[in-house]
Scaffold this motif. Structure first.
Motif, PDB file in Angstrom:
ATOM      1  N   THR A 218       0.768  -1.063   0.020  1.00 44.44           N
ATOM      2  CA  THR A 218       0.033  -0.102   0.067  1.00 44.44           C
ATOM      3  C   THR A 218       0.955   1.081   0.104  1.00 44.44           C
ATOM      4  O   THR A 218       1.874   1.577   0.681  1.00 44.44           O
ATOM      5  N   PHE A 219       0.676   2.169  -0.882  1.00 41.03           N
ATOM      6  CA  PHE A 219       1.512   3.561  -1.066  1.00 41.03           C
ATOM      7  C   PHE A 219       0.393   4.507  -0.922  1.00 41.03           C
ATOM      8  O   PHE A 219      -0.889   4.571  -1.276  1.00 41.03           O
ATOM      9  N   ARG A 220       1.116   5.547  -0.238  1.00 44.23           N
ATOM     10  CA  ARG A 220       0.423   6.974   0.055  1.00 44.23           C
ATOM     11  C   ARG A 220       0.402   7.705  -0.963  1.00 44.23           C
ATOM     12  O   ARG A 220       1.767   8.176  -1.421  1.00 44.23           O
ATOM     13  N   ILE A 221      -0.454   8.507  -1.517  1.00 43.68           N
ATOM     14  CA  ILE A 221      -0.437   9.410  -2.543  1.00 43.68           C
ATOM     15  C   ILE A 221      -0.043  10.710  -1.875  1.00 43.68           C
ATOM     16  O   ILE A 221      -0.787  11.237  -1.424  1.00 43.68           O
ATOM     17  N   ILE A 222       1.215  11.085  -2.230  1.00 41.73           N
ATOM     18  CA  ILE A 222       1.475  12.578  -1.848  1.00 41.73           C
ATOM     19  C   ILE A 222       1.195  13.843  -2.412  1.00 41.73           C
ATOM     20  O   ILE A 222       1.013  14.745  -2.056  1.00 41.73           O
ATOM     21  N   ASP A 223       1.045  13.536  -3.895  1.00 44.47           N
ATOM     22  CA  ASP A 223       0.604  14.497  -4.570  1.00 44.47           C
ATOM     23  C   ASP A 223       0.359  14.057  -6.379  1.00 44.47           C
ATOM     24  O   ASP A 223       0.447  12.801  -6.373  1.00 44.47           O
TER      25      ASP A 223
END
Length: 852
Positions: A638-643
């Motif tokens: 799982t990856f967090r969208i930073i922009d």
């Protein structure tokens, strides 16, 4: 029985005398109208044929080789060999076929073909024969030869031939040891080699691209999919075989849908012209209609007669459209193939065949549009009382009285169009965006009578002072025949509006892409493997080459970039890892948040952070701060969208990671592209020469950022060439229709021209009158078309384009291009009046006056 036969003969007699005889007598007008319909139908047919052909991709060749398998096992970056063994050890009666699937470029032809690696021994044990070996037992022994290949059979190719292929950045000679049998119906050329040789050639040692599975009939496919998915790691996907092809088709659907809609514009313009033609027929034969009605002809008889005239034009146009559409499709396939390659998937156009479906489509479209557009004037001819039918000017009077009411309806339609533009997409298609465009076009058509009346009434006196009495008569004639003039202006203005709107949209998109390229190219030089680029091809460069370049004098640093093709929520996506440099930040932010690039890059280098492109965010409804699960290396991470970043080079959508993060999950160090940063003051050409020498044994292309900007603009222009072509056809159809309509006007007004000649008008004055009318129609059409086009461009840019592709386009007005195009259309409109003017000059005034 006898009564039915008598009625049929009566219909035929009426059709011949009222419809067919005038059509045959006025050959020039009939040919122009038929030609306009034929061109409109041909464009629809060409786009349909070309779309089907261009959608035949490399993936379809790979699916053909997949045979009768039921399921496929895939993973981002490839399926590790250990998973192949794990699947083989499952306690199920499965037929297993591991595959390598890539692309190779034939060096001599510069043509890319699918490269497929299969396990020959496993295939033979499974009694599946995908290749034919050469003569003799020794030919089978070549399956372990890393230089052995099997190809599709083609003239001039024989066993033992040597062919040079470019795979990734290496060129190597391979020997033909056999052929893919004719029973395997490939969509084009292909190359097959043993899976071990394919792994070595493509740099995929230790992994395969797919595992194909044949499962027992019972239980069902869904049950088998669930069982296998539960037995495999979370990052490994089990899907029905061919799911990637289905995903590509879903991705292409919006593009092909938009092209079809654009092709219908030419047909819409043709519909205007058929409407005008039948309207003129009704007006010219009003006395005949009145007489027939007075003698007892039913409304149905008159209605059928005029609808039959429209159907005649539709049939003739469709018949001509079949060979013309096939011819246009040849050019359209080339343009569409380039667009599909650049934005979607590797594509090789399939064959162009006029099937029974194509023939039926042409006649259905031609006849349906013709009858639908003729329905209103035909119905009018059938319901009007005989006394009104025999009276001149009745319909013109009605149109003049109703013009204010129509303008009010136009305003209501425009408001409805504005509201429709705010409705979201339906299943990825901007249906309400199209509805908005249709409502605005209808609003413009209804407002045109008021526009013509206001402009011509105001301008007639000024025209007399500037251009003489002929110009005044021309203006008054257009104002006096509002119905006919409005249809002509409506047809041409619709074509101009589409030309204007698409021109503004493409011009705005082009300027946006140029600005984006300026911000996206901070490095001085860029390297990629030689060969034809495409959206789903990610060939690699030898790792040691990037290291050698980094040691060259004048090189400050290198940045490695690697891309993979993955699938996310049923759609293809590009997953990429990049070494982000903060030493040379971009000139301005390329992120939707507007944050400084250096700040975003530092955050990306943190653990499990990702950037996504705007098309990805729009299609999958995600935003900054959301988390997305990605299957990487047999794990679900799982990856967090930073922009979210603006991107116009890939319609599939990007998920961008820092390279160090990607290597934790996909330890494949070979880069797809390399960016080279030079030390301040270094000579770019000198460093380029050093890189060429360092890469002497690698087939790579070296670009400066200026080269890439130029190439990007070239690809953009090539991508939208099909759009420009469709616009041009719509304008040509409209101009053809104007010529045909002006001929109808001359024929209808021959008594008027005869009276003018008797009263002293010269042939030069008659010619000037008609040419001024053509010019005024051109001016009115340009005014209405430009206004409508400006509104439609907003719908295209901010609604249809956004909902179809997810791109944000900055509005830009290409003034010079629009002025050039509008001037060209105006000149063509005036030139369209030359032949009708010559027809009017040849009229005998005595004869035409005595006709009535």
């Amino acid at each position: 029985m006898a009564a039915s036969w008598i009625n049929g003969m009566a219909y035929l007699t009426l059709f011949f005398r009222l419809i067919l005889r005038p059509v045959l007598r006025e050959r020039a007008r009939s040919l122009l109208v038929t030609g306009a319909v034929a061109l409109g139908v041909a464009v629809v047919l060409a786009i349909d044929l070309a779309g089907n052909a261009a959608a035949g991709s490399f993936r379809s060749s790979m699916e053909t080789m997949a045979g009768d398998n039921d399921l496929e096992v895939t993973a981002a970056g490839g399926v590790p060999d250990a998973i192949v063994g794990q699947v083989a050890r499952l306690p199920y009666p499965l037929r297993i076929s591991a595959r390598i699937e890539d692309h190779a470029t034939i060096v001599s032809a510069g043509e890319a073909v699918p490269l497929i690696g299969i396990d020959f021994i496993a295939e033979a044990n499974g009694r599946r024969q995908n290749v034919e070996f050469g003569s003799g037992d020794e030919s089978f022994e070549h399956i372990n030869d890393p230089d052995a290949i099997w190809i599709t059979r083609s003239p001039g190719r024989k066993i033992g031939d040597t062919i040079a292929f470019l795979i990734n950045d290496q060129t190597r000679d391979y020997t033909v040891r056999g052929f893919i049998p004719d029973s395997v119906q490939m969509s084009g050329d292909a190359v097959v080699m043993d899976i071990a040789a394919a792994q070595q050639a493509t740099g995929k040692t230790g992994r395969v691209d797919r595992i194909l599975l044949k499962v027992p009939d019972q239980p069902g496919i869904d049950t088998w999919q669930q069982r296998l998915q539960a037995a495999l790691p979370a990052g490994v996907a089990v899907n029905p075989q061919g799911s990637q092809t289905a995903a590509n088709r879903r991705m292409l659907s919006a593009f092909r849908w938009n092209l079809r809609i654009l092709s219908y514009i030419a047909l819409l313009v043709g519909a205007f012209l058929i409407y005008n033609t039948i309207s003129v027929s009704v007006v010219r034969r009003r006395a005949d209609i009145g007489t027939l009605r007075a003698l007892g002809a039913s409304r149905r008889v008159v209605l059928v007669a005029f609808l039959a005239e429209a159907a005649l034009f539709g049939c003739a146009g469709a018949a001509i459209a079949l060979p013309l559409g096939r011819l246009l499709a040849v050019g359209a396939v080339r343009l569409l193939g380039a667009t599909v390659d650049a934005l979607y998937i590797s594509s090789r156009p399939g064959s162009l065949n006029l099937s029974l479906y194509s023939v039926l489509l042409a006649f259905m479209v031609g006849i349906t549009v013709a009858i639908a557009s003729a329905l209103a004037p035909a119905r009018e001819a059938s319901v009007v009382p005989p006394t009104e039918a025999m009276a001149r000017g009745r319909r013109e009077f009605v149109i003049r009285v109703e013009r204010k009411r129509d303008a009010s309806i136009a305003l209501a339609l425009a408001l409805a169009g504005a509201l429709s533009a705010r409705v979201p997409a339906v299943e990825g298609k901007p249906l309400f965006g199209y509805l908005s465009a249709i409502l605005f076009i209808a609003a413009c058509a209804l407002a045109i009578p008021a526009l013509v009346d206001a402009c011509m009434s105001t301008a007639s006196a000024a025209l007399r002072r500037w251009m003489g009495v002929e110009a005044m008569l021309a203006a008054r004639s257009l104002a006096g025949s509002l119905r006919r003039t409005s249809v002509l202006v409506g047809a041409l203005s619709t074509a101009i509006a589409m030309m204007t709107s698409v021109g503004i949209m493409v011009g705005s998109f082009r300027q946006t892409v140029i600005t984006w390229l300026d911000s996206e190219l901070p490095a001085d030089l860029y390297l990629r493997p030689a060969g034809n680029p495409s959206a789903d091809r990610h060939p690699t460069i030898a790792l040691d080459l990037a290291d050698r370049i980094a040691q060259l004098p004048g090189v400050e640093s290198v940045s490695r970039f690697r891309a993979y093709e993955i699938e996310y929520q049923g759609l293809p996506v590009t997953l990429a890892g990049a070494e982000m440099s903060t030493r040379r930040p971009r000139a301005f932010s390329n992120f939707l948040s507007g944050r400084p690039p250096g700040e975003v890059i530092k955050e990306l280098q943190a653990s499990d952070a990702a950037l996504v492109s705007e098309p990805f965010a729009y299609k999958h409804h995600v935003k900054a701060g959301d988390r997305i699960p990605l299957p990487l290396g047999g794990r679900l991470v799982t990856f967090r969208i930073i922009d979210i970043f603006y991107d116009y080079g890939n319609e599939r959508g990007y998920v961008l990671l820092d390279r160090s993060t990607m290597l934790r999950y996909l330890p494949d160090t070979a880069p797809s592209n390399v960016a080279v940063y030079l030390t301040p003051g270094a000579d770019l050409e000198a460093v380029r020469d050093q890189i060429k020498r360092a890469a002497a044994h690698n087939d790579v292309l070296i670009f400066s950022n200026r080269d890439i900007r130029r190439e990007g603009v070239r690809i953009f222009d090539r991508t939208f060439a099909i759009t420009y072509a469709l616009e041009a056809v719509a304008v040509i159809v409209a101009v053809l229709g104007i010529a045909g309509a002006l001929i109808s006007i001359v024929i209808d007004r021959r008594r008027e021209f005869g009276l003018l000649r008797i009263m002293g008008a010269t042939t030069a004055q008659i010619r000037k009158l008609i040419l001024v009318e053509a010019g005024l129609i051109g001016i009115l059409s340009n005014i209405a078309g430009l206004a409508l086009g400006a509104v439609l461009s907003l719908v295209l840019i901010f609604v249809i384009n956004k909902q179809s592709f997810g791109w944000t386009i900055q509005f830009h007005l290409p003034v010079l291009v629009l002025l050039t195009a509008l001037s060209f259309v105006y000149v063509c409109t005036v030139l369209a009046g030359i032949y009708p003017a010559r027809v009017a000059e040849r009229l005998n005034p005595i004869e035409v006056v005595h006709e009535e």
